[in-house]
Design a protein around this motif. Sequence first.
Motif, short mmCIF file in Angstrom:
data_model
loop_
_atom_site.label_atom_id
_atom_site.label_comp_id
_atom_site.label_asym_id
_atom_site.label_seq_id
_atom_site.Cartn_x
_atom_site.Cartn_y
_atom_site.Cartn_z
N PRO A 1 62.87 78.80 82.80
CA PRO A 1 63.02 77.75 81.79
C PRO A 1 64.44 77.75 81.24
O PRO A 1 65.25 78.61 81.62
CB PRO A 1 62.03 78.18 80.71
N TYR B 1 57.38 77.64 78.25
CA TYR B 1 57.22 77.87 79.69
C TYR B 1 56.01 78.77 79.96
O TYR B 1 55.20 78.50 80.84
CB TYR B 1 58.50 78.50 80.23
N ALA C 1 58.63 72.13 79.74
CA ALA C 1 59.37 73.34 80.10
C ALA C 1 59.18 73.71 81.57
O ALA C 1 59.93 74.53 82.11
CB ALA C 1 58.94 74.51 79.22
#
Length: 326
Positions: free
Chosen positions: A114, A124, A181
């Motif tokens: 991420p 993420y 993300a």
Amino acid sequence: MNQLSLFDYFPNQNAVLSANALVPAETKGWAHRNSKNSYVYDVGEELLGAKKHLSQQSRVDWSKIEENPSVAYQMVCKNELLKDFDLRSLQADGFTSEAAFAIKLIWARVCQHPEDTPQKRADYIKGIRALQSILSGAKDEDRMKKAFQMLKEALYQARLSTYSHRIDEQPELVRSQFWLALGDRFQSLFYSTRRGRPGLYNLIQKAFYSEQGKDWNWLNTSRVKKTTIKENKEKWERLVPEEVVRKSNEASGVNKPDDLIDIFGVRGVQFGNWVQDVAGRYHVLSCGHALNDLVGLLKPMLLQPLVPGEIKKIGSPALSGTDLEY
């Protein structure tokens, strides 16, 4: 010109090297502060984030990962979060070959890392877990298409959350932002891009209506992986000269790891778990020479007088790229 090799650092190198060569790898000892090694021991501040630290974290507490940002940066990635996930296990769990192949293609669209912020890493991790949960029941084409519909709706909410006026109208949209993300390639599965329609159509075609997804043959990728590893090794292998050529004969004063801290002010020195003392000494002395030569190169710039009104760049690591006006 002073050309040095590993053996130049050891008066009785043959005896030292042959003695170490006879010691089995598993008995050569760990490199740490209490080590009996003369050179391979850690001193100064512990610099977390090295591979030996990461290897000790078999069970990661993801809720506390941000306590050390350097560790978080390396650990929060797709490979680490999915290291216990094996596509081969899906066959035993009742997934069809086509559905499992679709899952493989979906994970390939998720970015490896991420963005480098605590919030993006938290998003993420949440996104990876949510995607795992949705795909865990997609065992055939019908259930996979339902999973796709869920993901499409979730991504729609996430994309709406990027507009401030939408957040004002629907504050609950913020709860969907974590999906973003997972990266642009993952998002492009569900939404059109400049190149054409969403990638989901091609993914479904490849997984369910082509020969690639049938009969679990796509799992036999060992030959491709070996070829890829070999190609990457040839492409990225670090080139190191066989001999180190040092023009200066000036002694650095470094004879042990502690000297690197005392003389050059480094924060800490640490070694890998299985570095032998004979190799450690070579690296300590070479590092001392390199730092000493760097000081010699920078000293003229640091001592150069500044002309009033003239802007100069100071070549110090602490002031690199900083404009100072006298």
